[in-house]
Design a protein around this motif. Sequence first.
Motif, PDB file in Angstrom:
ATOM      1  N   VAL A   1      98.434 -65.280  28.403  1.00 35.11           N
ATOM      2  CA  VAL A   1      99.212 -64.805  30.056  1.00 35.11           C
ATOM      3  C   VAL A   1      97.411 -64.272  30.390  1.00 35.11           C
ATOM      4  N   PRO A   2      96.487 -65.090  30.970  1.00 32.51           N
ATOM      5  CA  PRO A   2      95.423 -64.506  31.741  1.00 32.51           C
ATOM      6  C   PRO A   2      95.717 -63.216  32.314  1.00 32.51           C
ATOM      7  N   MET A   3      94.833 -62.590  32.432  1.00 35.63           N
ATOM      8  CA  MET A   3      94.731 -61.380  33.417  1.00 35.63           C
ATOM      9  C   MET A   3      93.511 -60.895  33.983  1.00 35.63           C
ATOM     10  N   ARG A   4      93.563 -60.042  34.938  1.00 35.45           N
ATOM     11  CA  ARG A   4      91.998 -59.184  34.679  1.00 35.45           C
ATOM     12  C   ARG A   4      92.220 -58.340  33.920  1.00 35.45           C
ATOM     13  N   SER A   5      90.475 -58.333  33.397  1.00 30.28           N
ATOM     14  CA  SER A   5      90.199 -57.083  32.718  1.00 30.28           C
ATOM     15  C   SER A   5      90.001 -55.962  33.416  1.00 30.28           C
TER      16      SER A   5
ATOM     17  N   ALA B   1      90.583 -61.790  28.821  1.00 32.62           N
ATOM     18  CA  ALA B   1      91.926 -60.600  29.106  1.00 32.62           C
ATOM     19  C   ALA B   1      92.210 -61.938  29.509  1.00 32.62           C
ATOM     20  N   ALA B   2      93.549 -61.518  28.063  1.00 33.06           N
ATOM     21  CA  ALA B   2      94.910 -62.527  28.120  1.00 33.06           C
ATOM     22  C   ALA B   2      95.872 -61.576  27.874  1.00 33.06           C
ATOM     23  N   LEU B   3      97.129 -61.794  27.424  1.00 33.52           N
ATOM     24  CA  LEU B   3      97.780 -61.130  27.176  1.00 33.52           C
ATOM     25  C   LEU B   3      98.394 -62.205  26.135  1.00 33.52           C
ATOM     26  N   ARG B   4      98.481 -61.345  24.755  1.00 30.17           N
ATOM     27  CA  ARG B   4      99.132 -63.212  24.425  1.00 30.17           C
ATOM     28  C   ARG B   4     100.495 -62.446  23.874  1.00 30.17           C
ATOM     29  N   CYS B   5     101.919 -63.409  23.938  1.00 27.28           N
ATOM     30  CA  CYS B   5     103.056 -62.956  23.588  1.00 27.28           C
ATOM     31  C   CYS B   5     104.187 -64.176  23.047  1.00 27.28           C
ATOM     32  N   LEU B   6     104.749 -64.073  22.119  1.00 28.71           N
ATOM     33  CA  LEU B   6     105.850 -65.082  21.995  1.00 28.71           C
ATOM     34  C   LEU B   6     107.095 -65.090  23.479  1.00 28.71           C
ATOM     35  N   VAL B   7     106.678 -66.298  23.958  1.00 28.28           N
ATOM     36  CA  VAL B   7     107.893 -66.808  24.560  1.00 28.28           C
ATOM     37  C   VAL B   7     109.355 -68.062  23.848  1.00 28.28           C
ATOM     38  N   ASP B   8     110.595 -67.644  23.567  1.00 32.67           N
ATOM     39  CA  ASP B   8     111.113 -68.098  23.060  1.00 32.67           C
ATOM     40  C   ASP B   8     110.173 -68.692  21.630  1.00 32.67           C
TER      41      ASP B   8
END
Length: 304
Positions: free
Chosen positions: A213-217, A200-207
């Motif tokens: 970003v690992p998250m709790r599933s 589980a992870a949120l994938r995003c663009l930073v700059d």
Amino acid sequence: MDLSELRIFGRVAELGSFTRAADQLGMAKGRVSTVVQALEAKIGARLLQRTTRSVRLTPEGELFLVRCKELLTDAEQLQGMFQLAAGEIRGRVRIDMPSMFAQELIMPHLPALLAAHPQLDLGLSTNDRQVDMVREGFDALIRIGPLPDSDMVARPLGWLAMANLASPAYLAEHGTPHTLADLAGHRLVYHAGNLRNEEAALRCLVDGAPTVVPMRSALAVNNSAFMQSACLRGLGIMQAALPTNRRLLDSGQLVEVLPAFRRAPVPVTLLLPHRRHIAPRVDMVLNWIARVTRPSLLETPAPL
């Protein structure tokens, strides 16, 4: 051999059943079986492996089916060139596509297509699994995301903008995240093709840089419609396509969070079998799909 024999064999191979093929063709099952046996005798090879429970293509049958479809396509181009010139679509077209893409971007336009072309026999398979185009008899596939290596012909359709979404009930209980650090207190509902290995992870663009970003599933699923349902019921945040969730956003049933940290847009691609010709009816339906989905897709992968 003649074209009618090839059509009968192709329908049996596509459906994996003599009985179902006979029903669709309006023929007796015994007649269908006799035609296929005669065809096998003419070419000197067994095309179908028959058991009491199933009918499957042999390796020779798989090769023959590809060439069979090419010949039928060539014949259709000759027989239907004048009808197609007048804009008429007739005949059978089978396409596989992701379920939410079909539900939200294709279904709203289907009544107009079928009303305009009453001779069109359209079959849509809607799921998120990988399919074998030749074995399962599809004329084309629509795929979202990176493509595996294959010999299929790819036609890019565009890019899907992505967003981080949650239900108002979930946010009322857990709070609204405003920074990536806030995600430590939140749960993720996510799509995982392989439920055993994906984390589980949120994938995003930073700059502009891809960031994970690992998250709790909360829940891992392999179906986009089920993922949406879980998010609506307040089980967690999900990352999903904006166009396929637009109705729910507009109605307030879902809310976008962390809009500055969206995932990079993902490609949408039409996949065609690697052969010389595409049946005119198939090409016209694919062009229609490209036209009706264009307003919902980005032309480039640049994020909104």
